[in-house]
Design a protein around this motif. Structure first.
Motif, mmCIF file in Angstrom:
data_model
loop_
_atom_site.group_PDB
_atom_site.id
_atom_site.type_symbol
_atom_site.label_atom_id
_atom_site.label_comp_id
_atom_site.label_asym_id
_atom_site.label_seq_id
_atom_site.Cartn_x
_atom_site.Cartn_y
_atom_site.Cartn_z
ATOM 1 N N LEU A 106 -6.822 -3.819 -8.374
ATOM 2 C CA LEU A 106 -7.336 -2.987 -7.288
ATOM 3 C C LEU A 106 -7.036 -3.615 -5.939
ATOM 4 C CD1 LEU A 106 -8.966 -0.546 -6.312
ATOM 5 C CD2 LEU A 106 -11.045 -1.936 -6.574
ATOM 6 N N ALA A 107 -7.269 -4.912 -5.809
ATOM 7 C CA ALA A 107 -6.974 -5.599 -4.549
ATOM 8 C C ALA A 107 -5.480 -5.565 -4.246
ATOM 9 C CB ALA A 107 -7.467 -7.045 -4.631
ATOM 10 N N ASN A 108 -4.671 -5.821 -5.266
ATOM 11 C CA ASN A 108 -3.216 -5.828 -5.109
ATOM 12 C C ASN A 108 -2.697 -4.451 -4.678
ATOM 13 O OD1 ASN A 108 -0.367 -6.393 -7.278
ATOM 14 N ND2 ASN A 108 -0.655 -7.119 -5.198
ATOM 15 N N SER A 109 -3.162 -3.405 -5.337
ATOM 16 C CA SER A 109 -2.682 -2.063 -5.023
ATOM 17 C C SER A 109 -3.182 -1.590 -3.663
ATOM 18 C CB SER A 109 -3.117 -1.072 -6.111
ATOM 19 O OG SER A 109 -4.521 -1.017 -6.241
ATOM 20 N N ILE A 167 3.452 -8.892 0.983
ATOM 21 C CA ILE A 167 2.168 -8.214 0.782
ATOM 22 C C ILE A 167 1.831 -8.125 -0.699
ATOM 23 C CG2 ILE A 167 1.013 -5.972 0.965
ATOM 24 C CD1 ILE A 167 2.646 -5.608 3.621
ATOM 25 N N VAL A 168 2.800 -7.710 -1.507
ATOM 26 C CA VAL A 168 2.557 -7.547 -2.942
ATOM 27 C C VAL A 168 2.226 -8.891 -3.590
ATOM 28 C CG1 VAL A 168 3.621 -6.916 -5.138
ATOM 29 C CG2 VAL A 168 4.010 -5.492 -3.113
ATOM 30 N N PHE A 203 -1.835 0.043 2.075
ATOM 31 C CA PHE A 203 -1.969 -0.049 3.524
ATOM 32 C C PHE A 203 -0.741 -0.711 4.163
ATOM 33 C CE2 PHE A 203 -6.596 0.286 2.521
ATOM 34 C CZ PHE A 203 -6.855 1.418 3.267
ATOM 35 N N GLY A 204 -0.260 -1.777 3.537
ATOM 36 C CA GLY A 204 0.897 -2.475 4.093
ATOM 37 C C GLY A 204 2.145 -1.625 4.102
ATOM 38 N N LEU A 205 2.400 -0.919 3.002
ATOM 39 C CA LEU A 205 3.597 -0.090 2.918
ATOM 40 C C LEU A 205 3.541 1.050 3.928
ATOM 41 C CD1 LEU A 205 6.262 0.664 1.587
ATOM 42 C CD2 LEU A 205 4.975 1.832 -0.209
ATOM 43 N N GLY A 206 2.371 1.670 4.075
ATOM 44 C CA GLY A 206 2.238 2.750 5.045
ATOM 45 C C GLY A 206 2.549 2.289 6.458
ATOM 46 N N VAL A 207 2.044 1.133 6.828
ATOM 47 C CA VAL A 207 2.299 0.581 8.166
ATOM 48 C C VAL A 207 3.784 0.281 8.349
ATOM 49 C CG1 VAL A 207 1.901 -1.426 9.638
ATOM 50 C CG2 VAL A 207 -0.023 -0.322 8.506
ATOM 51 N N LEU A 208 4.410 -0.308 7.350
ATOM 52 C CA LEU A 208 5.822 -0.670 7.459
ATOM 53 C C LEU A 208 6.709 0.564 7.604
ATOM 54 C CD1 LEU A 208 6.011 -3.532 4.809
ATOM 55 C CD2 LEU A 208 6.238 -3.775 7.291
#
Length: 260
Positions: A68-71, A48-49, A76-81
């Protein structure tokens, strides 16, 4: 009684079967399952990163928009994981967190033991490398190309101490106050904020740091900068645990019970 109706004896047998006590801790997943969760979770996080960093640089030349796009993708990805894999392995995805848990377990707290530590950390590192390679493959980049993005400046190293200390304080502070159920939102939000308020853009993770050395893209870090980042992340973990010990210190009376 029809053939579809349960027999009374079956109902009695079901009622008599052992039931988990209300609020009982569920059994831990086998170590191989937890290792797989750590490997896959860390791989997905790095993909994701790195992947969002590549996508951002292909869409715009504005560095602020790229970050901004990267963060945003990382939040969102980290929260889901964490929500998905937290119930299996604790969703560390980070040797600094695993080492901190091992240390607290040695001192009588909850956490991983030495055997679990020896399995988690290599799984996280292998996952991070795999995630970087996967992201490069998805975007047609060389599968392995050492990053040339030097991040050795002293202010960046200080940023890693701050980022990692804050992460450890957050995670173990929530554990002390029985609020780990908020971890997916809280940890992801903190990392998203730390992208912007730390000079290093908050790697805060030795495994992710190693993985990001394998890609010469927006999110990469030069191999020569990796040891310094990891050293500061480990220092930050120590600072974070010290802050937890001070901030969440509880007074006790002479009898050992909490003071009023």
């Amino acid at each position: 009684m029809t053939a579809t109706e349960p027999a009374a004896s079956d109902a009695i047998a079901a009622d008599a079967s052992p039931q988990p006590a209300p609020g009982a801790t569920p059994p831990r997943a086998p170590l191989i399952a937890r290792a797989a969760a750590e490997l896959v979770g860390t791989a997905a996080l790095v993909a994701i990163v790195v992947g969002s960093g590549i996508q951002a640089t292909e869409l715009t030349d504005d560095v602020a928009l790229q970050l901004l796009a990267n963060s945003t993708a990382t939040v969102f990805g980290l929260g889901v994981l964490i929500a998905l894999l937290g119930p299996v392995s604790g969703a560390h995805f980070n040797p600094a967190v695993t080492l901190a848990e091992w240390w607290t377990a040695r001192r009588g707290g909850d956490g991983v033991n030495a055997r679990e530590l020896a399995v988690y950390v290599p799984s996280q590192i292998a996952g991070a490398i795999a995630g970087a390679i996967l992201a490069d493959a998805m975007f047609g980049e060389p599968l392995v190309k050492w990053s040339t993005h030097d991040r050795s400046a002293g202010n960046l190293l200080l940023g890693e101490v701050v980022a990692t200390a804050g992460l450890i304080l957050l995670i173990f502070g929530m554990a002390k106050t029985d609020r780990l159920r908020f971890a997916p939102l809280a940890v992801a939000s903190y990392i998203g904020a730390a992208y912007w308020f730390t000079s290093s853009t908050s790697f805060a993770n030795p495994a992710v740091t190693i993985g990001r050395a394998f890609t010469d893209t927006f999110a990469g870090i030069a191999p020569s900068s990796v040891p310094g980042f990891i050293g500061m992340q480990l220092l930050g973990a120590v600072v974070g645990l010290a802050l937890v010990a001070v901030i969440f210190l509880r007074d006790k009376t002479d009898t050992g019970t909490p003071a009023a």
